[in-house]
Design an enzyme around this catalytic site. Structure first.
Site, PDB file in Angstrom:
ATOM      1  N   TYR A 166      46.699 -88.586 -43.732  1.00 31.41           N
ATOM      2  CA  TYR A 166      46.526 -88.777 -45.160  1.00 31.41           C
ATOM      3  C   TYR A 166      47.383 -89.938 -45.662  1.00 31.41           C
ATOM      4  O   TYR A 166      48.386 -90.285 -45.058  1.00 31.41           O
ATOM      5  CB  TYR A 166      46.892 -87.495 -45.916  1.00 31.41           C
ATOM      6  N   HIS A 167      46.977 -90.504 -46.755  1.00 34.37           N
ATOM      7  CA  HIS A 167      47.723 -91.594 -47.360  1.00 34.37           C
ATOM      8  C   HIS A 167      48.888 -91.014 -48.148  1.00 34.37           C
ATOM      9  O   HIS A 167      48.720 -90.089 -48.933  1.00 34.37           O
ATOM     10  CB  HIS A 167      46.826 -92.403 -48.298  1.00 34.37           C
TER      11      HIS A 167
END
Length: 117
Positions: free
Chosen positions: A33-34
C-alpha cells in the site's frame, strides 16, 4: 475450515508463541500500500502540520505529500497526491497577505484543510 486446508504453509507449524509470530512478522512483513495519512493536519495538539502544510514548531518546513491525507483514498493515491503538491506549491509561491499572522498552532488565509471535506 479443516476440509479446505490441507496444512499450514506460512509461517509454518514450528511458529507457535507470540514472540515467534512477532519475529516472523518482522522478518517477512511488508506492505503493498502507499504510505499515507501519517501527518495529522490542523490545530489539534497531536497535529503535525497546519492547514497550509507547515510543520508545527519548525519554520520553513512543510509536508507536501500523501501523508497529510486524512484518510486513505478508495483509488490510487497518485492523483490526490498531485493535487496536494500543486496546492502546496501555490501556497509557497503566494505572497503573504496583509492580515497574515500566526495564532496558536495555525495561520490564517489559504488552506488545504477544506479540500478533503
Amino acid at each position: 475450515m479443516q476440509r479446505f486446508v490441507r496444512e499450514e504453509t506460512l509461517p509454518g507449524p514450528s511458529v507457535q508463541t507470540d514472540d515467534e509470530l512477532l519475529d516472523y512478522a518482522r522478518r517477512n512483513g511488508g506492505t503493498c500500500y502507499h504510505a499515507s495519512c501519517t501527518c495529522l493536519m490542523g490545530l489539534h495538539p497531536m497535529s503535525v502540520v497546519d492547514s497550509e502544510l507547515r510543520v508545527h514548531g519548525i519554520d520553513g518546513l512543510r509536508v507536501i505529500d500523501a501523508s497529510v491525507m486524512p484518510a486513505v483514498t478508495s483509488t490510487n493515491t497518485n492523483a490526490p497526491t498531485i493535487m496536494i503538491a500543486e496546492k502546496g506549491a501555490a501556497m509557497i509561491k503566494a505572497p503573504r497577505s496583509k492580515d497574515w499572522r500566526r495564532s496558536g498552532r495555525g495561520r490564517t488565509k489559504s488552506s488545504l484543510a477544506g479540500a478533503f471535506n
